[in-house]
Design a protein around this motif. Structure first.
Motif, mmCIF file in Angstrom:
data_model
loop_
_atom_site.group_PDB
_atom_site.id
_atom_site.type_symbol
_atom_site.label_atom_id
_atom_site.label_comp_id
_atom_site.label_asym_id
_atom_site.label_seq_id
_atom_site.Cartn_x
_atom_site.Cartn_y
_atom_site.Cartn_z
ATOM 1 N N GLU A 293 0.833 -1.203 0.000
ATOM 2 C CA GLU A 293 0.000 0.000 0.000
ATOM 3 C C GLU A 293 0.871 1.258 0.000
ATOM 4 O O GLU A 293 0.598 2.223 -0.727
ATOM 5 C CB GLU A 293 -0.915 -0.017 1.230
ATOM 6 C CG GLU A 293 -1.975 1.081 1.250
ATOM 7 C CD GLU A 293 -1.519 2.339 1.976
ATOM 8 O OE1 GLU A 293 -2.192 3.375 1.846
ATOM 9 O OE2 GLU A 293 -0.475 2.297 2.660
ATOM 10 N N LYS A 294 1.936 1.243 0.783
ATOM 11 C CA LYS A 294 2.834 2.398 0.821
ATOM 12 C C LYS A 294 3.507 2.609 -0.529
ATOM 13 O O LYS A 294 3.559 3.732 -1.051
ATOM 14 C CB LYS A 294 3.890 2.218 1.913
ATOM 15 C CG LYS A 294 3.366 2.355 3.332
ATOM 16 C CD LYS A 294 4.503 2.303 4.335
ATOM 17 C CE LYS A 294 3.977 2.335 5.763
ATOM 18 N NZ LYS A 294 3.212 3.570 6.053
ATOM 19 N N LEU A 295 4.041 1.551 -1.103
ATOM 20 C CA LEU A 295 4.729 1.670 -2.391
ATOM 21 C C LEU A 295 3.774 2.131 -3.491
ATOM 22 O O LEU A 295 4.140 2.948 -4.347
ATOM 23 C CB LEU A 295 5.374 0.337 -2.769
ATOM 24 C CG LEU A 295 6.580 -0.087 -1.917
ATOM 25 C CD1 LEU A 295 6.959 -1.533 -2.220
ATOM 26 C CD2 LEU A 295 7.769 0.835 -2.165
ATOM 27 N N GLY A 296 2.554 1.620 -3.464
ATOM 28 C CA GLY A 296 1.573 2.025 -4.468
ATOM 29 C C GLY A 296 1.244 3.505 -4.376
ATOM 30 O O GLY A 296 1.176 4.209 -5.390
ATOM 31 N N ARG A 297 1.043 3.989 -3.162
ATOM 32 C CA ARG A 297 0.731 5.410 -2.980
ATOM 33 C C ARG A 297 1.937 6.288 -3.307
ATOM 34 O O ARG A 297 1.782 7.384 -3.858
ATOM 35 C CB ARG A 297 0.255 5.670 -1.550
ATOM 36 C CG ARG A 297 -1.139 5.136 -1.280
ATOM 37 C CD ARG A 297 -1.696 5.626 0.044
ATOM 38 N NE ARG A 297 -3.040 5.133 0.238
ATOM 39 C CZ ARG A 297 -4.131 5.700 -0.265
ATOM 40 N NH1 ARG A 297 -4.015 6.793 -1.017
ATOM 41 N NH2 ARG A 297 -5.322 5.197 -0.042
ATOM 42 N N MET A 298 3.113 5.816 -2.975
ATOM 43 C CA MET A 298 4.321 6.570 -3.312
ATOM 44 C C MET A 298 4.435 6.745 -4.825
ATOM 45 O O MET A 298 4.683 7.850 -5.324
ATOM 46 C CB MET A 298 5.557 5.851 -2.766
ATOM 47 C CG MET A 298 5.662 5.869 -1.245
ATOM 48 S SD MET A 298 6.825 4.635 -0.601
ATOM 49 C CE MET A 298 8.395 5.401 -1.021
ATOM 50 N N ASN A 345 7.024 15.123 1.059
ATOM 51 C CA ASN A 345 6.989 14.929 2.506
ATOM 52 C C ASN A 345 6.464 13.534 2.844
ATOM 53 O O ASN A 345 7.015 12.823 3.687
ATOM 54 C CB ASN A 345 6.099 15.999 3.137
ATOM 55 C CG ASN A 345 6.603 16.470 4.480
ATOM 56 O OD1 ASN A 345 7.760 16.835 4.619
ATOM 57 N ND2 ASN A 345 5.740 16.452 5.471
ATOM 58 N N GLN A 346 5.386 13.137 2.167
ATOM 59 C CA GLN A 346 4.771 11.837 2.420
ATOM 60 C C GLN A 346 5.617 10.695 1.864
ATOM 61 O O GLN A 346 5.838 9.680 2.530
ATOM 62 C CB GLN A 346 3.373 11.793 1.799
ATOM 63 C CG GLN A 346 2.613 10.499 2.077
ATOM 64 C CD GLN A 346 2.334 10.314 3.555
ATOM 65 O OE1 GLN A 346 1.733 11.167 4.200
ATOM 66 N NE2 GLN A 346 2.779 9.197 4.119
ATOM 67 N N ASP A 350 7.443 7.786 4.030
ATOM 68 C CA ASP A 350 7.105 6.375 3.824
ATOM 69 C C ASP A 350 8.348 5.547 3.515
ATOM 70 O O ASP A 350 8.449 4.383 3.922
ATOM 71 C CB ASP A 350 6.092 6.232 2.688
ATOM 72 C CG ASP A 350 4.668 6.550 3.130
ATOM 73 O OD1 ASP A 350 4.402 6.532 4.347
ATOM 74 O OD2 ASP A 350 3.818 6.820 2.258
ATOM 75 N N ALA A 351 9.291 6.139 2.791
ATOM 76 C CA ALA A 351 10.535 5.422 2.495
ATOM 77 C C ALA A 351 11.295 5.113 3.781
ATOM 78 O O ALA A 351 11.844 4.016 3.951
ATOM 79 C CB ALA A 351 11.404 6.244 1.551
ATOM 80 N N ILE A 352 11.317 6.077 4.695
ATOM 81 C CA ILE A 352 11.957 5.848 5.994
ATOM 82 C C ILE A 352 11.216 4.745 6.749
ATOM 83 O O ILE A 352 11.829 3.842 7.332
ATOM 84 C CB ILE A 352 11.977 7.150 6.818
ATOM 85 C CG1 ILE A 352 12.891 8.189 6.154
ATOM 86 C CG2 ILE A 352 12.433 6.880 8.253
ATOM 87 C CD1 ILE A 352 12.832 9.566 6.789
ATOM 88 N N GLN A 353 9.892 4.793 6.724
ATOM 89 C CA GLN A 353 9.084 3.810 7.447
ATOM 90 C C GLN A 353 9.308 2.397 6.904
ATOM 91 O O GLN A 353 9.383 1.430 7.669
ATOM 92 C CB GLN A 353 7.602 4.185 7.348
ATOM 93 C CG GLN A 353 6.717 3.523 8.385
ATOM 94 C CD GLN A 353 6.946 4.069 9.786
ATOM 95 O OE1 GLN A 353 7.580 5.103 9.957
ATOM 96 N NE2 GLN A 353 6.443 3.371 10.790
ATOM 97 N N ILE A 354 9.429 2.274 5.598
ATOM 98 C CA ILE A 354 9.676 0.967 4.993
ATOM 99 C C ILE A 354 11.026 0.413 5.438
ATOM 100 O O ILE A 354 11.188 -0.798 5.646
ATOM 101 C CB ILE A 354 9.591 1.065 3.457
ATOM 102 C CG1 ILE A 354 8.124 1.258 3.027
ATOM 103 C CG2 ILE A 354 10.183 -0.172 2.781
ATOM 104 C CD1 ILE A 354 7.940 1.574 1.561
#
Length: 401
Positions: A293-298, A345-346, A350-354
């Motif tokens: 989900e994170k990668l898709g939104r990124m 920003n988002q 998200d990259a840091i979170q991954i």
């Protein structure tokens, strides 16, 4: 695969070659190790800057007579910015910030001024500065404390500028001052200022959160004598400074937007690679739906921001030919700047979170990307003031989505 440059068929092939040149330059010269070193030392990458100048990468859309790249579209500047920042954000942002505000002189300077001052910048021999901000006047430059008093065929300038990109490294740049304070913004003029002139003092500012390889400083002017020949545009430039500065910002704010796209792409590349390699619970974490989900939104945010930035850059070609209303252009570039930098920003977060805990350490670089990105929502007009610029165009019925 699709290529965004194919949306501009009249320029696609030459821009793809330019992108290839920028990519190969970065592959030969950039490294995370160098970026980390310069980030810690807060040093400008002079060697890379000069090499980029030799290849015509510092000002792709400026004519070759001023040592620019000679491309006929402003899209060329965006292509190079995105590519170099994607390759290594700290190094790419520093290199592409070196000529900051020199386009203003290209747009409004006399021919003599352009021939004298632009080639050394685009050869990579010096950086350039634009001194607009003051301690008491950041977003609001309608009234300045820096005053230029006319005395015959010269001006005496007194005042101070702060947060000035390249002030510690540039030999010269442009500075905005009040020539008729009682007229507020209608009485402002742009001057060419040399940093080694008597009465000019530069103080380097250190300790920034990010973009630490981009030098920033304060400029103090103590009764600096400036001949009238150094008024940007000559005699006709007197009291035109505010208007010319805003006209320049209508173009320049695309720069941070393009940097934001490059930063997002770099962070996304790192996150995708890590998600494919990192194993938890016996499988690659890219198999987990929350990571997907994170990668898709990124990816979605990057595509949307990139499209908006390239569209805005495409309009610059008509804007500088006076085919687009300035307030409409301000809205278009403000929208690109706000959306791209907010999206970054988002995406970088998200990259840091991954990356999990590793993302918080310098070895994995994404923490530095976030630090380098954060200021893009502040300079070239805060995102808040850019939103007001969009609404101003809507209210005046000069632009709408």
């Amino acid at each position: 695969m699709t290529d965004i440059l194919d949306l501009f068929p009249q320029y696609a092939e030459e821009l793809k070659l330019l992108r290839k040149t920028a990519r190969e330059f970065a592959q030969r010269n950039f490294s995370p190790e160098l970026a980390r070193e310069l980030d810690k030392k807060e040093e400008f990458p002079w060697d890379l800057y000069r090499k980029a100048g030799e290849l015509g990468l510092l000002a792709p859309s400026i004519p070759t007579e001023y040592n620019g790249g000679g491309f006929s579209t402003y899209l060329a500047d965006i292509v190079v910015t995105e590519e170099l920042v994607r390759a290594e954000p700290t190094l790419g942002t520093a290199i592409m910030s070196g000529p900051f505000s020199s386009h203003l002189l290209y747009f409004f300077g006399t021919e003599e001024q352009k021939k004298k001052y632009l080639p050394p910048v685009y050869k990579g021999e010096t950086t350039f500065f634009g001194a607009y901000t003051e301690p008491e006047h950041g977003t609001d430059i309608t009234q300045l404390n820096t005053v230029a008093e006319r005395k015959g065929d010269k001006f005496i300038i007194r005042g101070m500028k702060t947060f000035i990109t390249n002030a510690p490294t540039a030999k010269y740049g442009v500075l905005l001052a009040q020539t008729e304070p009682e007229k507020r913004h209608r009485g402002q003029t742009l001057f060419i200022i040399h940093t080694d002139w008597p009465g000019v003092t530069i103080r380097k500012l250190t300790g920034k959160m990010g973009q630490r390889s981009i030098p920033v400083g304060e400029i103090y002017l103590d009764n600096v004598e400036v001949p009238i020949d150094y008024v940007v545009g000559g005699e006709k430039g007197i009291n035109q400074g505010f208007y010319w500065t805003l006209a320049y910002f209508n173009v320049s704010r695309i720069g941070p937007a393009a940097m934001a796209v490059g930063l997002m792409l770099s962070a996304f590349d790192k996150a995708l690679e890590y998600a494919k390699k990192r194993v938890q619970f016996g499988q690659q974490i890219i198999n987990f739906q929350l990571i997907q989900e994170k990668l898709g939104r990124m990816a979605m945010l990057i595509e949307a921001a990139r499209s908006l930035v390239y569209r805005a850059a495409y309009y610059v070609d008509d804007y500088i030919k006076f085919k687009i209303d300035p307030r409409a252009m301000a809205a278009i570039t403000s929208a690109a700047k706000v959306f791209a930098t907010d999206a970054a920003n988002q995406v970088i977060d998200d990259a840091i979170q991954i990356h999990g805990g590793y993302g918080y350490f310098e070895e994995f670089d994404v923490e530095r990307y976030w630090r380098d990105h954060r200021v893009t929502r502040i300079y070239e007009g805060t995102n808040e003031i850019n939103l007001l610029t969009i609404v101003d165009a809507l209210r005046r019925d000069v632009w709408k989505p």
